[in-house]
Design a protein around this motif. Structure first.
Motif, mmCIF file in Angstrom:
data_model
loop_
_atom_site.group_PDB
_atom_site.id
_atom_site.type_symbol
_atom_site.label_atom_id
_atom_site.label_comp_id
_atom_site.label_asym_id
_atom_site.label_seq_id
_atom_site.Cartn_x
_atom_site.Cartn_y
_atom_site.Cartn_z
ATOM 1 N N ILE A 138 -1.081 3.939 8.047
ATOM 2 C CA ILE A 138 -0.173 4.850 7.348
ATOM 3 C C ILE A 138 -0.759 6.257 7.416
ATOM 4 O O ILE A 138 -1.956 6.461 7.153
ATOM 5 C CB ILE A 138 -0.007 4.445 5.870
ATOM 6 C CG1 ILE A 138 0.580 3.036 5.755
ATOM 7 C CG2 ILE A 138 0.878 5.445 5.121
ATOM 8 C CD1 ILE A 138 0.565 2.493 4.331
ATOM 9 N N LEU A 139 0.071 7.219 7.764
ATOM 10 C CA LEU A 139 -0.333 8.618 7.733
ATOM 11 C C LEU A 139 0.143 9.226 6.420
ATOM 12 O O LEU A 139 1.318 9.098 6.061
ATOM 13 C CB LEU A 139 0.279 9.382 8.914
ATOM 14 C CG LEU A 139 -0.202 10.838 9.079
ATOM 15 C CD1 LEU A 139 -1.631 10.860 9.597
ATOM 16 C CD2 LEU A 139 0.719 11.611 10.028
ATOM 17 N N ILE A 140 -0.794 9.852 5.702
ATOM 18 C CA ILE A 140 -0.434 10.494 4.434
ATOM 19 C C ILE A 140 -0.779 11.979 4.486
ATOM 20 O O ILE A 140 -1.761 12.382 5.111
ATOM 21 C CB ILE A 140 -1.142 9.837 3.230
ATOM 22 C CG1 ILE A 140 -2.676 9.960 3.356
ATOM 23 C CG2 ILE A 140 -0.713 8.392 3.069
ATOM 24 C CD1 ILE A 140 -3.442 9.527 2.118
ATOM 25 N N LYS A 141 0.050 12.776 3.831
ATOM 26 C CA LYS A 141 -0.224 14.204 3.693
ATOM 27 C C LYS A 141 -0.749 14.441 2.289
ATOM 28 O O LYS A 141 -0.129 14.007 1.304
ATOM 29 C CB LYS A 141 1.036 15.033 3.922
ATOM 30 C CG LYS A 141 0.784 16.544 3.937
ATOM 31 C CD LYS A 141 2.054 17.294 4.277
ATOM 32 C CE LYS A 141 1.806 18.796 4.378
ATOM 33 N NZ LYS A 141 0.903 19.160 5.491
ATOM 34 N N VAL A 142 -1.890 15.114 2.182
ATOM 35 C CA VAL A 142 -2.535 15.353 0.895
ATOM 36 C C VAL A 142 -2.753 16.846 0.694
ATOM 37 O O VAL A 142 -2.523 17.651 1.595
ATOM 38 C CB VAL A 142 -3.892 14.597 0.813
ATOM 39 C CG1 VAL A 142 -3.682 13.095 0.912
ATOM 40 C CG2 VAL A 142 -4.848 15.075 1.901
ATOM 41 N N THR A 143 -3.184 17.216 -0.500
ATOM 42 C CA THR A 143 -3.382 18.638 -0.775
ATOM 43 C C THR A 143 -4.627 19.196 -0.088
ATOM 44 O O THR A 143 -4.698 20.390 0.197
ATOM 45 C CB THR A 143 -3.507 18.881 -2.292
ATOM 46 O OG1 THR A 143 -4.569 18.068 -2.798
ATOM 47 C CG2 THR A 143 -2.215 18.534 -3.001
ATOM 48 N N ASN A 144 -5.607 18.328 0.199
ATOM 49 C CA ASN A 144 -6.835 18.790 0.836
ATOM 50 C C ASN A 144 -7.472 17.613 1.579
ATOM 51 O O ASN A 144 -8.239 16.835 1.010
ATOM 52 C CB ASN A 144 -7.802 19.358 -0.214
ATOM 53 C CG ASN A 144 -8.977 20.080 0.423
ATOM 54 O OD1 ASN A 144 -9.438 19.720 1.499
ATOM 55 N ND2 ASN A 144 -9.463 21.114 -0.267
ATOM 56 N N LEU A 187 0.823 -1.198 0.000
ATOM 57 C CA LEU A 187 0.000 0.000 0.000
ATOM 58 C C LEU A 187 0.861 1.254 0.000
ATOM 59 O O LEU A 187 0.538 2.239 -0.695
ATOM 60 C CB LEU A 187 -0.930 -0.016 1.221
ATOM 61 C CG LEU A 187 -2.016 1.070 1.286
ATOM 62 C CD1 LEU A 187 -2.933 0.978 0.071
ATOM 63 C CD2 LEU A 187 -2.818 0.941 2.576
ATOM 64 N N GLU A 188 1.942 1.249 0.741
ATOM 65 C CA GLU A 188 2.841 2.406 0.784
ATOM 66 C C GLU A 188 3.332 2.754 -0.629
ATOM 67 O O GLU A 188 3.361 3.931 -1.019
ATOM 68 C CB GLU A 188 4.034 2.121 1.697
ATOM 69 C CG GLU A 188 3.705 2.186 3.169
ATOM 70 C CD GLU A 188 4.854 1.724 4.047
ATOM 71 O OE1 GLU A 188 4.937 2.180 5.201
ATOM 72 O OE2 GLU A 188 5.664 0.880 3.581
ATOM 73 N N LYS A 189 3.721 1.766 -1.395
ATOM 74 C CA LYS A 189 4.237 1.993 -2.746
ATOM 75 C C LYS A 189 3.160 2.564 -3.666
ATOM 76 O O LYS A 189 3.421 3.488 -4.443
ATOM 77 C CB LYS A 189 4.781 0.687 -3.319
ATOM 78 C CG LYS A 189 6.029 0.179 -2.606
ATOM 79 C CD LYS A 189 6.492 -1.163 -3.167
ATOM 80 C CE LYS A 189 7.718 -1.668 -2.426
ATOM 81 N NZ LYS A 189 8.148 -3.008 -2.919
ATOM 82 N N LYS A 190 1.946 2.032 -3.559
ATOM 83 C CA LYS A 190 0.861 2.503 -4.425
ATOM 84 C C LYS A 190 0.412 3.916 -4.057
ATOM 85 O O LYS A 190 0.042 4.711 -4.930
ATOM 86 C CB LYS A 190 -0.308 1.530 -4.357
ATOM 87 C CG LYS A 190 0.002 0.177 -4.988
ATOM 88 C CD LYS A 190 -1.136 -0.811 -4.836
ATOM 89 C CE LYS A 190 -0.788 -2.158 -5.449
ATOM 90 N NZ LYS A 190 -1.858 -3.164 -5.259
ATOM 91 N N LEU A 191 0.436 4.235 -2.779
ATOM 92 C CA LEU A 191 0.045 5.582 -2.342
ATOM 93 C C LEU A 191 1.017 6.636 -2.878
ATOM 94 O O LEU A 191 0.613 7.757 -3.208
ATOM 95 C CB LEU A 191 0.006 5.649 -0.812
ATOM 96 C CG LEU A 191 -1.149 4.901 -0.135
ATOM 97 C CD1 LEU A 191 -0.941 4.857 1.378
ATOM 98 C CD2 LEU A 191 -2.503 5.538 -0.450
ATOM 99 N N GLN A 192 2.280 6.288 -2.974
ATOM 100 C CA GLN A 192 3.286 7.235 -3.449
ATOM 101 C C GLN A 192 3.107 7.587 -4.926
ATOM 102 O O GLN A 192 3.681 8.571 -5.410
ATOM 103 C CB GLN A 192 4.691 6.664 -3.199
ATOM 104 C CG GLN A 192 5.057 6.632 -1.724
ATOM 105 C CD GLN A 192 6.297 5.801 -1.429
ATOM 106 O OE1 GLN A 192 6.805 5.106 -2.316
ATOM 107 N NE2 GLN A 192 6.782 5.852 -0.196
ATOM 108 N N GLU A 193 2.332 6.814 -5.643
ATOM 109 C CA GLU A 193 2.113 7.068 -7.077
ATOM 110 C C GLU A 193 0.965 8.036 -7.330
ATOM 111 O O GLU A 193 0.762 8.475 -8.466
ATOM 112 C CB GLU A 193 1.809 5.740 -7.786
ATOM 113 C CG GLU A 193 2.957 4.728 -7.700
ATOM 114 C CD GLU A 193 2.536 3.350 -8.202
ATOM 115 O OE1 GLU A 193 1.342 3.187 -8.523
ATOM 116 O OE2 GLU A 193 3.393 2.443 -8.249
ATOM 117 N N ILE A 194 0.197 8.406 -6.304
ATOM 118 C CA ILE A 194 -0.979 9.248 -6.482
ATOM 119 C C ILE A 194 -0.576 10.712 -6.325
ATOM 120 O O ILE A 194 0.039 11.101 -5.331
ATOM 121 C CB ILE A 194 -2.075 8.845 -5.475
ATOM 122 C CG1 ILE A 194 -2.510 7.400 -5.774
ATOM 123 C CG2 ILE A 194 -3.258 9.803 -5.524
ATOM 124 C CD1 ILE A 194 -3.453 6.815 -4.768
#
Length: 352
Positions: free
Chosen positions: A289-295, A268-275
């Protein structure tokens, strides 16, 4: 030097624990007429108030004496009882770091205890220099350290935690709810070195028993005696004890499930990095997993409309979402949904 007697509330020191019928008689009998139970049914008897069988199993698994183990109604009971035992309402204080688990704040408020929340550094580490003035305060009785931390997913350095244990004269509670997912060694191994250490763990995460509500505290026997003195007499039901014992009887299954989650996390970490609208995927030693997004608000709401529920942590960490590692099917559905989202930058993101 640490002194347990100096930090325990005087009324708790003098408290005589409630003695239940099952505390006064230990063993097996043919006729039980001591606890005012209904003689009919299969769930009519009170459970073991000391959860002896669970403690015996954990003693072998963890390599600690059974007298160093407390079994609670979830790890939230471990947290709440710490306030009840060590903090005088309206007078004493506790300390933790932010962002972190929200129940420290709630339990402090319920018990009328001031909670000091020190911000972590930008890379989610504890700033030792910020602690100096606080740990000298004689009214500071508790320090809570969530490691691996929720929602950031990282473990704090062993050196920093040992510094706190060495210099603070109160109780240090290390919340290891997610430790089974980490390669770091549990601080349970350090109990003999630190008389002020309490390690909290749970069966809710890696053991897959969230609905059972069973938590564990490991500490020296004197602290465990205080926990047993203050807890309700039958704090963990017989059904919940049986569910835990069933899991403890099948450690191979536990390892298989845990490794499956860790493998899914890596994918999942690898796939999230592609978005494209995901700006950062933070390293994690937990089952999330904590992700930082634009909104974050927009991402969260669009996923909700697709019946996918994540945790919006925008109120704790700017434009961040926490994602629990699900099954392969659930994770695939999440990635497919994220790839289809149309996300506009938030006002905060635009101002950077």
């Amino acid at each position: 030097m640490f002194s347990l007697e100096k930090i325990v509330r005087p009324n708790i020191q003098q408290l005589k624990a409630y003695s239940s019928a099952r505390d006064e008689f230990k063993g097996t009998a043919e006729v039980y007429l001591d606890a005012n139970e209904n003689p009919f049914g299969t769930l009519n008897r009170y459970p073991d108030p000391q959860q002896v069988t669970i403690k015996e199993r954990l003693s072998v698994i963890k390599g600690v004496d059974k007298n160093q183990i407390f079994i609670g109604n979830g790890s939230d009971e471990v947290i709440d009882l710490a306030f009840r035992i060590f903090c005088n309402p309206g007078k004493d204080k506790a300390l933790t770091f932010t962002p972190s688990y929200g129940m420290y704040h709630v339990s402090a408020a319920v018990n009328d205890v001031t909670l000091i929340e020190l911000p972590l550094t930008e890379d989610f580490e504890i700033d030792k220099n910020s602690l100096e003035d606080y740990i000298k305060d004689e009214n500071l009785k508790l320090i809570f350290i969530c490691s691996p931390n929720n929602p950031t997913g990282n473990c704090f350095s062993k050196e920093t935690i040992e510094f706190i244990l060495d210099t603070f004269r109160g109780i240090v509670i290390i919340d290891e709810a997610y430790i089974d997912f980490s390669e770091k060694e549990s601080f349970v191994s350090q109990l003999t070195n630190y008389p002020n250490l309490v390690v909290s763990q749970t069966f809710s995460k890696a053991w897959g028993l969230a609905s059972v509500r069973v938590g564990v505290a490991y500490a020296n026997s004197a602290i465990i005696e205080l926990y047993n003195k203050v807890k309700p007499p039958y704090n963990v039901s017989a059904l919940n004890q049986e569910a835990v014992l069933k899991k403890l009887d099948n450690l191979a299954e536990f390892e298989i499930e845990k490794n499956c989650i860790l493998n899914e996390k890596e994918k999942l970490e690898k796939k999230l990095q592609e978005i494209t609208f995901i700006k950062k995927v933070y390293p994690s030693e937990a089952n999330f997993i904590l992700i930082k997004v634009t909104n974050a608000n927009e991402v969260y709401n669009q996923l909700v409309r697709q019946k996918i529920i994540t945790r919006n942590r925008n109120n704790l960490v700017n434009n961040c979402i926490r994602i629990t590692i699900g099954s392969e099917k659930e994770n695939t559905k999440l990635i497919e949904a994220l790839r289809e989202l149309s996300v506009t930058p938030s006002e905060v993101e635009n101002s950077l």
